[in-house]
Design a protein around this motif. Sequence first.
Motif, PDB file in Angstrom:
ATOM      1  N   ASP A 171      11.294  31.920  -7.673  1.00 49.26           N
ATOM      2  CA  ASP A 171      12.227  32.537  -8.648  1.00 49.26           C
ATOM      3  C   ASP A 171      13.452  31.417  -8.848  1.00 49.26           C
ATOM      4  OD1 ASP A 171      11.083  35.195  -9.114  1.00 49.26           O
ATOM      5  OD2 ASP A 171      12.198  35.941  -7.315  1.00 49.26           O
ATOM      6  N   CYS A 172      14.188  31.424  -9.793  1.00 48.08           N
ATOM      7  CA  CYS A 172      15.243  30.648  -9.802  1.00 48.08           C
ATOM      8  C   CYS A 172      16.403  31.207 -10.706  1.00 48.08           C
ATOM      9  CB  CYS A 172      14.860  29.188 -10.704  1.00 48.08           C
ATOM     10  SG  CYS A 172      16.019  27.971 -10.536  1.00 48.08           S
ATOM     11  N   ASP A 173      17.619  30.968 -10.216  1.00 44.78           N
ATOM     12  CA  ASP A 173      18.844  31.349 -10.535  1.00 44.78           C
ATOM     13  C   ASP A 173      19.819  30.393 -10.821  1.00 44.78           C
ATOM     14  OD1 ASP A 173      17.765  34.081 -10.277  1.00 44.78           O
ATOM     15  OD2 ASP A 173      18.959  34.834  -8.517  1.00 44.78           O
ATOM     16  N   CYS A 174      20.561  30.549 -11.917  1.00 39.84           N
ATOM     17  CA  CYS A 174      21.631  29.519 -12.080  1.00 39.84           C
ATOM     18  C   CYS A 174      22.908  30.196 -11.681  1.00 39.84           C
ATOM     19  CB  CYS A 174      21.732  29.198 -13.603  1.00 39.84           C
ATOM     20  SG  CYS A 174      20.130  28.261 -14.445  1.00 39.84           S
ATOM     21  N   THR A 175      23.821  29.144 -11.576  1.00 40.81           N
ATOM     22  CA  THR A 175      25.315  29.516 -11.177  1.00 40.81           C
ATOM     23  C   THR A 175      26.215  28.760 -12.124  1.00 40.81           C
ATOM     24  OG1 THR A 175      24.868  29.993  -8.842  1.00 40.81           O
ATOM     25  CG2 THR A 175      26.967  29.511  -9.417  1.00 40.81           C
ATOM     26  N   LEU A 176      27.108  29.211 -12.713  1.00 42.40           N
ATOM     27  CA  LEU A 176      27.993  28.794 -13.707  1.00 42.40           C
ATOM     28  C   LEU A 176      29.408  28.776 -12.817  1.00 42.40           C
ATOM     29  CD1 LEU A 176      29.056  28.018 -16.340  1.00 42.40           C
ATOM     30  CD2 LEU A 176      29.639  30.552 -16.895  1.00 42.40           C
ATOM     31  N   TRP A 177      29.778  27.327 -12.761  1.00 44.76           N
ATOM     32  CA  TRP A 177      30.989  27.040 -12.084  1.00 44.76           C
ATOM     33  C   TRP A 177      32.128  26.863 -13.029  1.00 44.76           C
ATOM     34  CZ3 TRP A 177      30.867  26.899  -6.746  1.00 44.76           C
ATOM     35  CH2 TRP A 177      29.676  27.052  -6.009  1.00 44.76           C
TER      36      TRP A 177
ATOM     37  N   THR B 250      25.637  25.431  -1.337  1.00 42.50           N
ATOM     38  CA  THR B 250      24.305  25.018  -0.492  1.00 42.50           C
ATOM     39  C   THR B 250      23.841  23.578  -0.818  1.00 42.50           C
ATOM     40  OG1 THR B 250      22.696  26.204  -1.952  1.00 42.50           O
ATOM     41  CG2 THR B 250      23.550  27.290   0.183  1.00 42.50           C
ATOM     42  N   LEU B 251      23.152  22.963  -0.523  1.00 40.74           N
ATOM     43  CA  LEU B 251      22.920  21.389  -0.795  1.00 40.74           C
ATOM     44  C   LEU B 251      21.425  21.666  -1.759  1.00 40.74           C
ATOM     45  CD1 LEU B 251      23.247  19.125   2.145  1.00 40.74           C
ATOM     46  CD2 LEU B 251      24.867  20.078   0.607  1.00 40.74           C
ATOM     47  N   THR B 252      21.250  21.058  -2.719  1.00 45.56           N
ATOM     48  CA  THR B 252      20.062  21.199  -3.556  1.00 45.56           C
ATOM     49  C   THR B 252      19.366  19.741  -3.496  1.00 45.56           C
ATOM     50  OG1 THR B 252      20.666  23.013  -4.942  1.00 45.56           O
ATOM     51  CG2 THR B 252      18.705  21.415  -5.742  1.00 45.56           C
ATOM     52  N   ILE B 253      18.058  19.713  -2.793  1.00 44.82           N
ATOM     53  CA  ILE B 253      17.678  18.350  -2.546  1.00 44.82           C
ATOM     54  C   ILE B 253      16.621  18.191  -3.446  1.00 44.82           C
ATOM     55  CG2 ILE B 253      16.581  16.848  -0.833  1.00 44.82           C
ATOM     56  CD1 ILE B 253      18.298  18.104   1.247  1.00 44.82           C
ATOM     57  N   GLN B 254      16.358  17.106  -4.286  1.00 38.66           N
ATOM     58  CA  GLN B 254      15.469  17.202  -5.449  1.00 38.66           C
ATOM     59  C   GLN B 254      15.095  15.541  -5.525  1.00 38.66           C
ATOM     60  OE1 GLN B 254      17.335  19.252  -8.500  1.00 38.66           O
ATOM     61  NE2 GLN B 254      15.550  20.600  -8.579  1.00 38.66           N
ATOM     62  N   PRO B 255      13.708  15.358  -5.911  1.00 41.48           N
ATOM     63  CA  PRO B 255      13.464  13.895  -6.294  1.00 41.48           C
ATOM     64  C   PRO B 255      14.305  13.271  -7.425  1.00 41.48           C
ATOM     65  CG  PRO B 255      11.910  15.517  -7.287  1.00 41.48           C
ATOM     66  CD  PRO B 255      12.914  16.264  -6.333  1.00 41.48           C
TER      67      PRO B 255
ATOM     68  N   ALA C 286      19.148  27.105  -8.368  1.00 41.80           N
ATOM     69  CA  ALA C 286      18.203  27.068  -6.826  1.00 41.80           C
ATOM     70  C   ALA C 286      17.527  28.324  -6.673  1.00 41.80           C
ATOM     71  CB  ALA C 286      19.441  27.087  -5.830  1.00 41.80           C
ATOM     72  N   ASP C 287      16.598  28.258  -5.579  1.00 39.10           N
ATOM     73  CA  ASP C 287      15.714  29.263  -5.379  1.00 39.10           C
ATOM     74  C   ASP C 287      16.789  30.266  -4.683  1.00 39.10           C
ATOM     75  OD1 ASP C 287      14.160  31.108  -3.826  1.00 39.10           O
ATOM     76  OD2 ASP C 287      12.831  29.602  -3.494  1.00 39.10           O
ATOM     77  N   PRO C 288      16.909  31.431  -4.896  1.00 30.53           N
ATOM     78  CA  PRO C 288      17.784  32.438  -4.544  1.00 30.53           C
ATOM     79  C   PRO C 288      17.516  32.898  -3.177  1.00 30.53           C
ATOM     80  CG  PRO C 288      16.388  33.606  -6.153  1.00 30.53           C
ATOM     81  CD  PRO C 288      16.290  32.015  -6.284  1.00 30.53           C
ATOM     82  N   ARG C 289      16.149  32.594  -2.728  1.00 32.44           N
ATOM     83  CA  ARG C 289      15.926  33.237  -1.363  1.00 32.44           C
ATOM     84  C   ARG C 289      16.141  32.114  -0.426  1.00 32.44           C
ATOM     85  NH1 ARG C 289       9.699  34.348  -2.518  1.00 32.44           N
ATOM     86  NH2 ARG C 289      10.097  32.446  -3.649  1.00 32.44           N
ATOM     87  N   THR C 290      15.994  30.777  -0.864  1.00 29.99           N
ATOM     88  CA  THR C 290      16.250  29.603   0.141  1.00 29.99           C
ATOM     89  C   THR C 290      17.482  28.774  -0.038  1.00 29.99           C
ATOM     90  OG1 THR C 290      14.983  28.180  -0.975  1.00 29.99           O
ATOM     91  CG2 THR C 290      13.854  29.425   0.413  1.00 29.99           C
ATOM     92  N   GLY C 291      18.038  28.996  -1.381  1.00 27.87           N
ATOM     93  CA  GLY C 291      18.923  27.994  -1.642  1.00 27.87           C
ATOM     94  C   GLY C 291      18.600  26.506  -2.171  1.00 27.87           C
ATOM     95  N   GLY C 292      17.345  26.499  -2.058  1.00 29.97           N
ATOM     96  CA  GLY C 292      16.800  24.992  -2.174  1.00 29.97           C
ATOM     97  C   GLY C 292      16.342  24.881  -3.763  1.00 29.97           C
ATOM     98  N   ALA C 293      15.719  23.799  -3.910  1.00 30.00           N
ATOM     99  CA  ALA C 293      15.155  23.499  -5.167  1.00 30.00           C
ATOM    100  C   ALA C 293      14.250  24.538  -5.815  1.00 30.00           C
ATOM    101  CB  ALA C 293      14.395  22.166  -5.248  1.00 30.00           C
TER     102      ALA C 293
END
Length: 319
Positions: free
Chosen positions: A196-202, A99-104, A183-190
């Motif tokens: 809540d906020c989850d990380c993903t290790l790539w 997903t796209l994360t859009i932040q300032p 990302a917010d696990p519910r929306t995939g956004g910022a």
Amino acid sequence: MMNTTFLPFNRHLAAALLFLGTFAAHADLTLTATDEQQINALVDRWNDVLNRAENAQPQSLYADQVEWFGKTLPAQQVIANSQAFLAKNQQYQQSIISTLTIQPVEESDDRVMVRFVKSAGLEAFKEKNYPAELQLTKTPAGWRIVSETDAVTRANQNKEVYAGVIKGKFDGKSTSYAWMSDADPRTGGACTEETDCDCTLWNSDPDVKPVKISQCLVGRMETLPGLDDSGRDRVVAFPEWWTSAMRVVYVYDIQQKQWIKTMPGFSMNINLQETATAADLIKRDPQHPGQVKVTQATFDEVAQEATTEEVSQTLLTLK
């Protein structure tokens, strides 16, 4: 090896910016749902151009001046460079796999950062994952790209500045890159303090599937070699959180083409262990092969203070 001992990113400043509202990007820049739709559409058009989609129009992508992989170029030069690259590399293809994360952009009044993971390569079946980064600004003609790069390129261009990416032989054989996104696990956004906020290790190897870390904001990461005789470097991740000086440190490597948490997460106190590196906290136990000594933080309820203690942990090895 890249220097990864810098202090963590100031999430409290980011929180103050994001607190302005669900779509607030800056005091002078408020994103609406329409803005987000337009930004997503722009990224789709950018992806179509690089995949040679029929009727793709690169002229509508860029602002007049673009920071393109570390160089400031006029838009027409960026387009010409991209077209020359595609002409030379006929097999190049890419896809957006997150997903796209859009932040300032903190240092700017009019830019937003769009982060996502793309899979790209010059030959079929030889693609790699990359942490892509586009910065956008809103012009009278609509949203336009003002910066295009990826974190691996930034890390290689300036090895003295931590770019959020680390390199190592995490499977003990092949060199690859690792990074985290949140990302917010519910929306995939910022993420904000209210969600809540989850990380993903790539990993740059697309065969290594990303793994989730719950209740986590991206912090720093370090490569730690030599914990045993497997040849595997370890990823040591220091996630952030909105509050509390107590944090959980995670240790991963790659075994059988998958991320493996090689030992239980352990606590550190960022006030008590502010300058501690991975090598300070985790040391090979020479008397017990396959085990490490971990300096972890604890909280003394009676004394009401944080202390540290050394414990032994066994490194997990898949059979």
